[in-house]
Design a protein around this motif. Sequence first.
Motif, PDB file in Angstrom:
ATOM      1  N   HIS A  63       0.663  -0.925  -0.055  1.00 39.95           N
ATOM      2  CA  HIS A  63       0.040   0.053  -0.332  1.00 39.95           C
ATOM      3  C   HIS A  63       0.935   1.547  -0.108  1.00 39.95           C
ATOM      4  N   GLY A  64       0.547   2.309  -0.500  1.00 36.57           N
ATOM      5  CA  GLY A  64       1.377   3.699  -1.161  1.00 36.57           C
ATOM      6  C   GLY A  64       0.897   4.528  -0.170  1.00 36.57           C
ATOM      7  N   GLY A  65       0.725   4.125   1.097  1.00 34.03           N
ATOM      8  CA  GLY A  65      -0.001   5.216   2.155  1.00 34.03           C
ATOM      9  C   GLY A  65      -1.249   6.044   2.210  1.00 34.03           C
ATOM     10  N   GLU A  66      -1.563   5.882   1.270  1.00 34.95           N
ATOM     11  CA  GLU A  66      -2.956   6.878   1.403  1.00 34.95           C
ATOM     12  C   GLU A  66      -3.761   6.528   0.661  1.00 34.95           C
ATOM     13  N   CYS A  67      -5.133   6.518   1.292  1.00 34.39           N
ATOM     14  CA  CYS A  67      -6.390   5.950   1.236  1.00 34.39           C
ATOM     15  C   CYS A  67      -6.990   7.048  -0.141  1.00 34.39           C
ATOM     16  N   SER A  68      -6.023   6.951  -1.475  1.00 34.70           N
ATOM     17  CA  SER A  68      -7.025   8.414  -2.449  1.00 34.70           C
ATOM     18  C   SER A  68      -7.576   7.281  -3.660  1.00 34.70           C
ATOM     19  N   GLU A  69      -7.951   8.193  -4.358  1.00 35.05           N
ATOM     20  CA  GLU A  69      -8.958   7.456  -5.194  1.00 35.05           C
ATOM     21  C   GLU A  69      -7.637   6.669  -6.653  1.00 35.05           C
ATOM     22  N   SER A  70      -6.679   7.577  -6.599  1.00 32.50           N
ATOM     23  CA  SER A  70      -5.667   6.829  -7.000  1.00 32.50           C
ATOM     24  C   SER A  70      -5.603   5.633  -6.681  1.00 32.50           C
ATOM     25  N   GLU A  71      -5.019   5.518  -5.384  1.00 30.68           N
ATOM     26  CA  GLU A  71      -4.204   4.264  -4.891  1.00 30.68           C
ATOM     27  C   GLU A  71      -5.465   3.415  -4.611  1.00 30.68           C
ATOM     28  N   ILE A  72      -6.816   3.814  -4.824  1.00 28.91           N
ATOM     29  CA  ILE A  72      -8.105   2.858  -4.308  1.00 28.91           C
ATOM     30  C   ILE A  72      -8.274   2.202  -6.198  1.00 28.91           C
ATOM     31  N   ARG A  73      -7.611   3.211  -6.802  1.00 31.86           N
ATOM     32  CA  ARG A  73      -7.451   2.800  -8.380  1.00 31.86           C
ATOM     33  C   ARG A  73      -6.731   1.332  -8.902  1.00 31.86           C
ATOM     34  N   ARG A  74      -5.453   1.453  -9.434  1.00 34.21           N
ATOM     35  CA  ARG A  74      -4.223   1.026  -8.702  1.00 34.21           C
ATOM     36  C   ARG A  74      -4.165  -0.622  -7.838  1.00 34.21           C
ATOM     37  N   GLY A  89      -6.813  -6.957   3.725  1.00 36.58           N
ATOM     38  CA  GLY A  89      -5.975  -5.660   3.917  1.00 36.58           C
ATOM     39  C   GLY A  89      -5.942  -5.812   4.924  1.00 36.58           C
ATOM     40  N   ALA A  90      -4.533  -5.802   5.251  1.00 32.33           N
ATOM     41  CA  ALA A  90      -4.095  -5.723   6.477  1.00 32.33           C
ATOM     42  C   ALA A  90      -2.957  -4.117   6.748  1.00 32.33           C
ATOM     43  N   GLY A  91      -3.118  -4.061   7.916  1.00 35.19           N
ATOM     44  CA  GLY A  91      -2.305  -2.583   8.326  1.00 35.19           C
ATOM     45  C   GLY A  91      -3.113  -1.579   9.167  1.00 35.19           C
ATOM     46  N   GLY A  92      -2.910  -0.093   9.414  1.00 33.57           N
ATOM     47  CA  GLY A  92      -3.892   0.618  10.073  1.00 33.57           C
ATOM     48  C   GLY A  92      -4.681   1.267   9.508  1.00 33.57           C
ATOM     49  N   GLY A  93      -5.919   2.149   9.187  1.00 32.41           N
ATOM     50  CA  GLY A  93      -6.799   2.334   9.174  1.00 32.41           C
ATOM     51  C   GLY A  93      -6.774   2.856   7.742  1.00 32.41           C
ATOM     52  N   ASP A  97      -9.288   0.540   4.929  1.00 32.79           N
ATOM     53  CA  ASP A  97      -9.776   1.424   3.622  1.00 32.79           C
ATOM     54  C   ASP A  97     -10.189   1.037   2.336  1.00 32.79           C
ATOM     55  N   THR A  98      -8.657   1.295   2.332  1.00 31.61           N
ATOM     56  CA  THR A  98      -8.174   1.706   0.683  1.00 31.61           C
ATOM     57  C   THR A  98      -8.336   0.238   0.415  1.00 31.61           C
ATOM     58  N   ALA A  99      -8.466  -1.136   0.820  1.00 34.58           N
ATOM     59  CA  ALA A  99      -9.035  -2.787   0.277  1.00 34.58           C
ATOM     60  C   ALA A  99     -10.514  -2.514   0.337  1.00 34.58           C
ATOM     61  N   LYS A 100     -11.389  -2.221   1.715  1.00 34.26           N
ATOM     62  CA  LYS A 100     -12.199  -1.834   1.788  1.00 34.26           C
ATOM     63  C   LYS A 100     -12.856  -1.823   0.308  1.00 34.26           C
ATOM     64  N   ALA A 101     -12.513  -0.337  -0.153  1.00 32.09           N
ATOM     65  CA  ALA A 101     -13.231   0.440  -1.185  1.00 32.09           C
ATOM     66  C   ALA A 101     -12.957  -0.101  -2.540  1.00 32.09           C
ATOM     67  N   PRO A 122     -12.263  -1.283  11.412  1.00 31.96           N
ATOM     68  CA  PRO A 122     -11.935  -2.427  10.352  1.00 31.96           C
ATOM     69  C   PRO A 122     -12.752  -3.330  10.473  1.00 31.96           C
ATOM     70  N   CYS A 123     -13.900  -2.433  11.060  1.00 30.79           N
ATOM     71  CA  CYS A 123     -15.253  -3.438  11.498  1.00 30.79           C
ATOM     72  C   CYS A 123     -16.711  -2.468  10.693  1.00 30.79           C
ATOM     73  N   SER A 124     -16.001  -1.346  10.532  1.00 34.77           N
ATOM     74  CA  SER A 124     -16.980  -0.250   9.586  1.00 34.77           C
ATOM     75  C   SER A 124     -16.895  -0.235   8.472  1.00 34.77           C
TER      76      SER A 124
END
Length: 354
Positions: A63-74, A89-93, A97-101, A122-124
């Motif tokens: 993961h690149g570090g940010e939950c951004s549209e570009s990272e979700i697309r990647r 998805g394993a790690g911090g928020g 969140d990127t994995a969920k999206a 994690p649960c939301s």
Amino acid sequence: MVKGVRFPGRYLQGPGILDRLGVEAMAFAPHALVVLDKGVVAFLREPVETAMRGHVEAQIFEHGGECSESEIRRMVEAARAHGAGVIVGAGGGKAIDTAKAAARDCALPVIVVPTIAASDAPCSALAVVYNDDGTVAYDSFLPRNPDLVLADTAIIANSPARFLAAGIGDALATFYEAESCRQSGAHNCLGMPGLPLAFTVASSCRDAIFAFGADALAECDAKTAGPALERVVEANILLSGIGFESGGVAAAHAIHHGLCELEDVHHHLHGEKVAIGVLAGLKLHKEEAELARVRAFCESVRLPVRLRDIGIKDATEEKLQTIAARACRSGEIIHNEPIPVTPAMVVEALTALI
Ligand SMILES: [Zn+2]
């Protein structure tokens, strides 16, 4: 009247639960895209590969570090290229969140492995999407909660105690905000009032962190997944997650959003700012005895109790007005409170925390 609650599909917790990732993932699909937070990839890659071996063909994605549209697309592209039938998805928020999206965009199930218990993300069924420059873009509401959450308390106990304390701050808000929504009849994240179970869960969440918070931090300092840490991880991740989504949110998170308007607080964690929001919310309601109790609790679990503790060294009238205006804007969750809240009231409450 229709009322409701929502949950993650399944939630498993315990030391070493990561070892079961392959067996659990296999029940969803033979191919998985495993998103590893760049902060944990060094120590998680090998145990994840070992857990998956012989069960699931896993492609590791850093993961690149940010939950951004570009990272979700990647991530979506990587999942498609690998023919993944499940995303982990394993790690911090932000990684979670990127994995969920991405799972939403690929219409795939998602397994979440939180490596810290710093918030109830994690649960939301919610992903906070950021711009590439790190500012918040929008909240993305997902059609369903994660299918499986694996909370490995041995990993969480090895993370810095500050994260666990921040998770306690986020969990602290759950009861007070749900209680406000119960009193006002405000809607939860399903767009309807919560069923009584939501408020029972929120109460359990508060009881657990009050009873076990300080001991859990001591166990985390000793890098031990002891009985108190087990209780607090359950409260921070599961009970708080169900409690906020099903009970509803109110002043504490609205004031958190207001605080985030100031550059001063950017080095502080979500739950640390939410704790200040809880204290300000109690001040709004003039609940002085409860405020004293919660303030003492915050001090016992290393949470901030004054604006200067979250970086606001000079709390000028202008800064307080900025926070209050954002917290009280039209349609904001602060209006879920059972009393009318004005910016002037928020300024007064924050002044008491200087
Ligand atoms: Zn929160």
